[in-house]
Design a protein around this motif. Structure first.
Motif, PDB file in Angstrom:
ATOM      1  N   GLU A 227     -20.005 106.587   9.536  1.00 24.97           N
ATOM      2  CA  GLU A 227     -21.131 106.129  10.350  1.00 24.97           C
ATOM      3  C   GLU A 227     -21.370 107.156  11.460  1.00 24.97           C
ATOM      4  O   GLU A 227     -20.420 107.588  12.125  1.00 24.97           O
ATOM      5  N   MET A 228     -22.645 107.551  11.653  1.00 31.39           N
ATOM      6  CA  MET A 228     -22.959 108.588  12.628  1.00 31.39           C
ATOM      7  C   MET A 228     -24.225 108.239  13.395  1.00 31.39           C
ATOM      8  O   MET A 228     -25.134 107.584  12.871  1.00 31.39           O
ATOM      9  N   SER A 229     -24.268 108.703  14.645  1.00 33.48           N
ATOM     10  CA  SER A 229     -25.471 108.570  15.467  1.00 33.48           C
ATOM     11  C   SER A 229     -25.620 109.819  16.314  1.00 33.48           C
ATOM     12  O   SER A 229     -24.687 110.626  16.428  1.00 33.48           O
ATOM     13  N   TRP A 230     -26.784 109.985  16.913  1.00 34.61           N
ATOM     14  CA  TRP A 230     -27.009 111.141  17.767  1.00 34.61           C
ATOM     15  C   TRP A 230     -28.052 110.816  18.829  1.00 34.61           C
ATOM     16  O   TRP A 230     -28.807 109.855  18.729  1.00 34.61           O
ATOM     17  N   VAL A 231     -28.052 111.635  19.877  1.00 37.75           N
ATOM     18  CA  VAL A 231     -29.059 111.549  20.927  1.00 37.75           C
ATOM     19  C   VAL A 231     -29.400 112.975  21.327  1.00 37.75           C
ATOM     20  O   VAL A 231     -28.513 113.818  21.471  1.00 37.75           O
ATOM     21  N   SER A 232     -30.682 113.264  21.458  1.00 37.15           N
ATOM     22  CA  SER A 232     -31.127 114.631  21.725  1.00 37.15           C
ATOM     23  C   SER A 232     -31.916 114.696  23.023  1.00 37.15           C
ATOM     24  O   SER A 232     -32.148 113.680  23.696  1.00 37.15           O
ATOM     25  N   SER A 233     -32.364 115.875  23.355  1.00 37.98           N
ATOM     26  CA  SER A 233     -33.235 116.070  24.509  1.00 37.98           C
ATOM     27  C   SER A 233     -34.597 115.443  24.229  1.00 37.98           C
ATOM     28  O   SER A 233     -34.900 115.022  23.113  1.00 37.98           O
ATOM     29  N   SER A 234     -35.440 115.411  25.255  1.00 33.72           N
ATOM     30  CA  SER A 234     -36.744 114.768  25.119  1.00 33.72           C
ATOM     31  C   SER A 234     -37.647 115.470  24.113  1.00 33.72           C
ATOM     32  O   SER A 234     -38.582 114.858  23.584  1.00 33.72           O
ATOM     33  N   ASP A 235     -37.403 116.755  23.831  1.00 32.70           N
ATOM     34  CA  ASP A 235     -38.199 117.471  22.835  1.00 32.70           C
ATOM     35  C   ASP A 235     -37.422 117.695  21.533  1.00 32.70           C
ATOM     36  O   ASP A 235     -37.818 118.492  20.689  1.00 32.70           O
ATOM     37  N   GLY A 236     -36.300 116.972  21.362  1.00 25.38           N
ATOM     38  CA  GLY A 236     -35.493 117.079  20.159  1.00 25.38           C
ATOM     39  C   GLY A 236     -35.866 116.031  19.127  1.00 25.38           C
ATOM     40  O   GLY A 236     -36.860 115.308  19.269  1.00 25.38           O
ATOM     41  N   PRO A 237     -35.075 115.909  18.068  1.00 24.12           N
ATOM     42  CA  PRO A 237     -35.415 114.993  16.961  1.00 24.12           C
ATOM     43  C   PRO A 237     -35.435 113.521  17.347  1.00 24.12           C
ATOM     44  O   PRO A 237     -36.138 112.728  16.719  1.00 24.12           O
ATOM     45  N   THR A 238     -34.657 113.110  18.365  1.00 21.12           N
ATOM     46  CA  THR A 238     -34.645 111.690  18.755  1.00 21.12           C
ATOM     47  C   THR A 238     -35.481 111.409  19.997  1.00 21.12           C
ATOM     48  O   THR A 238     -35.559 110.258  20.427  1.00 21.12           O
ATOM     49  N   LYS A 239     -36.088 112.453  20.582  1.00 26.49           N
ATOM     50  CA  LYS A 239     -36.936 112.289  21.771  1.00 26.49           C
ATOM     51  C   LYS A 239     -36.201 111.613  22.923  1.00 26.49           C
ATOM     52  O   LYS A 239     -36.755 110.775  23.647  1.00 26.49           O
ATOM     53  N   GLY A 240     -34.928 111.951  23.097  1.00 26.28           N
ATOM     54  CA  GLY A 240     -34.159 111.415  24.205  1.00 26.28           C
ATOM     55  C   GLY A 240     -33.571 110.038  23.958  1.00 26.28           C
ATOM     56  O   GLY A 240     -32.980 109.445  24.858  1.00 26.28           O
ATOM     57  N   ARG A 241     -33.695 109.519  22.751  1.00 29.39           N
ATOM     58  CA  ARG A 241     -33.184 108.183  22.432  1.00 29.39           C
ATOM     59  C   ARG A 241     -31.918 108.279  21.577  1.00 29.39           C
ATOM     60  O   ARG A 241     -31.762 109.210  20.790  1.00 29.39           O
ATOM     61  N   HIS A 242     -31.051 107.287  21.739  1.00 28.09           N
ATOM     62  CA  HIS A 242     -29.862 107.190  20.885  1.00 28.09           C
ATOM     63  C   HIS A 242     -30.246 106.467  19.602  1.00 28.09           C
ATOM     64  O   HIS A 242     -30.740 105.343  19.636  1.00 28.09           O
ATOM     65  N   GLU A 243     -30.011 107.127  18.452  1.00 28.60           N
ATOM     66  CA  GLU A 243     -30.413 106.573  17.163  1.00 28.60           C
ATOM     67  C   GLU A 243     -29.358 106.873  16.104  1.00 28.60           C
ATOM     68  O   GLU A 243     -28.540 107.784  16.265  1.00 28.60           O
ATOM     69  N   GLN A 244     -29.401 106.114  15.019  1.00 31.70           N
ATOM     70  CA  GLN A 244     -28.567 106.423  13.863  1.00 31.70           C
ATOM     71  C   GLN A 244     -29.064 107.726  13.229  1.00 31.70           C
ATOM     72  O   GLN A 244     -30.262 107.998  13.206  1.00 31.70           O
ATOM     73  N   VAL A 245     -28.140 108.523  12.724  1.00 35.06           N
ATOM     74  CA  VAL A 245     -28.517 109.737  12.010  1.00 35.06           C
ATOM     75  C   VAL A 245     -29.292 109.333  10.755  1.00 35.06           C
ATOM     76  O   VAL A 245     -28.859 108.435  10.018  1.00 35.06           O
ATOM     77  N   PRO A 246     -30.459 109.947  10.499  1.00 31.02           N
ATOM     78  CA  PRO A 246     -31.235 109.589   9.298  1.00 31.02           C
ATOM     79  C   PRO A 246     -30.406 109.672   8.027  1.00 31.02           C
ATOM     80  O   PRO A 246     -29.515 110.531   7.897  1.00 31.02           O
ATOM     81  N   LYS A 247     -30.689 108.789   7.078  1.00 29.95           N
ATOM     82  CA  LYS A 247     -29.903 108.684   5.858  1.00 29.95           C
ATOM     83  C   LYS A 247     -29.850 110.003   5.098  1.00 29.95           C
ATOM     84  O   LYS A 247     -28.801 110.409   4.590  1.00 29.95           O
ATOM     85  N   GLU A 248     -30.993 110.695   5.007  1.00 31.16           N
ATOM     86  CA  GLU A 248     -31.038 111.964   4.270  1.00 31.16           C
ATOM     87  C   GLU A 248     -30.125 113.005   4.899  1.00 31.16           C
ATOM     88  O   GLU A 248     -29.375 113.696   4.197  1.00 31.16           O
ATOM     89  N   LEU A 249     -30.161 113.115   6.230  1.00 30.57           N
ATOM     90  CA  LEU A 249     -29.315 114.081   6.917  1.00 30.57           C
ATOM     91  C   LEU A 249     -27.842 113.680   6.816  1.00 30.57           C
ATOM     92  O   LEU A 249     -26.964 114.538   6.684  1.00 30.57           O
ATOM     93  N   LEU A 250     -27.563 112.379   6.856  1.00 26.56           N
ATOM     94  CA  LEU A 250     -26.189 111.901   6.715  1.00 26.56           C
ATOM     95  C   LEU A 250     -25.631 112.260   5.347  1.00 26.56           C
ATOM     96  O   LEU A 250     -24.474 112.702   5.234  1.00 26.56           O
ATOM     97  N   GLU A 251     -26.441 112.104   4.311  1.00 28.71           N
ATOM     98  CA  GLU A 251     -25.995 112.458   2.958  1.00 28.71           C
ATOM     99  C   GLU A 251     -25.744 113.952   2.847  1.00 28.71           C
ATOM    100  O   GLU A 251     -24.777 114.383   2.193  1.00 28.71           O
ATOM    101  N   GLN A 252     -26.602 114.766   3.472  1.00 28.67           N
ATOM    102  CA  GLN A 252     -26.389 116.208   3.460  1.00 28.67           C
ATOM    103  C   GLN A 252     -25.089 116.578   4.173  1.00 28.67           C
ATOM    104  O   GLN A 252     -24.347 117.453   3.717  1.00 28.67           O
ATOM    105  N   ALA A 253     -24.820 115.897   5.280  1.00 30.03           N
ATOM    106  CA  ALA A 253     -23.599 116.164   6.042  1.00 30.03           C
ATOM    107  C   ALA A 253     -22.358 115.788   5.236  1.00 30.03           C
ATOM    108  O   ALA A 253     -21.357 116.515   5.245  1.00 30.03           O
TER     109      ALA A 253
END
Length: 279
Positions: A227-253
């Motif tokens: 199980e994975m989650s991430w939080v990025s800067s305001s101009d990153g993939p999550t727009k500053g929000r804490h979210e679960q890592v997308p399923k596609e990216l999780l499978e790649q990882a």
């Protein structure tokens, strides 16, 4: 209860953490990644359920290793602290302040005979906005410069990663690991040279998956879910929000992690074969 008794209780709580699934946090250049090894204790468990990573505020996530009910209680407490800060100051709580409040709460449970220490080590991850944002219900723009006003040219914010131990002690980290496979995870984290700040968020996701798989090698007879989650800067993939890592990216990882483990196994086999030839 004497101080010696309390010391032993904290030690017992730490033992509970050592038997929990491995949990790690990686502070990257533009965000933070959290990952946890969820041991599957029954084939009847619903896949993807029983989440171990929780959102505390829009920009904060929390993960724990040890006694799961204790971890859920601390999640509830952390959410109360974040909501209290918003009520008082009309803005999100800074990562250092949240770590201080939760750490103080955990430490209070080591002081009295009527309670016991929490049997969890908690990792907090968040992003403090680097840009000035309007507070909740803001009217006007506030003072431009004053004793308590704004300072031109200063930059604040950025990623925050803290680990809170059963004793209430907490530290800020570039990479944090706890749980049964913490020693292996720490060794792998040290190889990433995280203080340099060169690791991208997407690469951090792949490395987190690889580290969890490496830490699981000692318990390879048991199945687990990543199980994975991430939080990025305001101009990153999550727009500053804490979210679960997308399923596609999780499978790649996970694919990246499995290939890395297979490569390590091939190297061990080749090395072992060479030693046999010499004998």
């Amino acid at each position: 209860m004497t101080r010696i008794d309390i010391h032993y209780q904290v030690e017992y709580a730490s033992k509970a953490v050592e038997n929990g699934g491995t949990a790690i946090g990686i502070r990257c250049k533009t965000g933070v990644v959290l990952a946890v090894e969820k041991i599957i204790t029954s084939k009847l468990l619903k896949s993807g359920g029983n989440k171990r990573i929780a959102s505390i505020d829009r920009n904060f996530g929390m993960i724990s290793s040890g006694l799961v009910p204790d971890g859920r209680h601390l999640v509830s407490r952390a959410r109360d602290e974040a909501a209290s800060w918003r009520t008082s100051y009309k803005c999100p709580i800074p990562s250092s302040s949240l770590a201080f409040r939760v750490g103080s709460y955990v430490q209070a449970y080591t002081l009295y005979s009527s309670v016991r220490p929490f049997g969890v080590t908690t990792i907090l991850a968040g992003w403090d906005s680097e840009t000035e944002s309007r507070v909740d219900g803001q009217v006007g723009s506030g003072p431009k410069a004053a004793l308590a006003g704004k300072t031109n040219g200063t930059k604040a914010g950025g990623p925050g990663l803290y680990m809170i131990e059963p004793s209430g002690l907490y530290w800020g980290y570039y990479g944090a690991a706890t749980g049964k496979g913490r020693q292996t995870a720490k060794a792998e984290l040290e190889k990433l040279d995280l203080p340099s700040g060169n690791l991208s968020l997407e690469q951090g996701v792949k490395e987190a998956a690889r580290i969890i798989y490496a830490a699981h090698e000692d318990s390879k007879d048991k199945d687990f879910e990543l199980e994975m989650s991430w939080v990025s800067s305001s101009d990153g993939p999550t727009k500053g929000r804490h979210e679960q890592v997308p399923k596609e990216l999780l499978e790649q990882a996970e694919t990246f992690a499995k290939r890395a483990m297979e490569g390590d196994d091939d190297e061990d086999t080749a090395t072992g074969g060479g030693e046999t030839m010499e004998l």
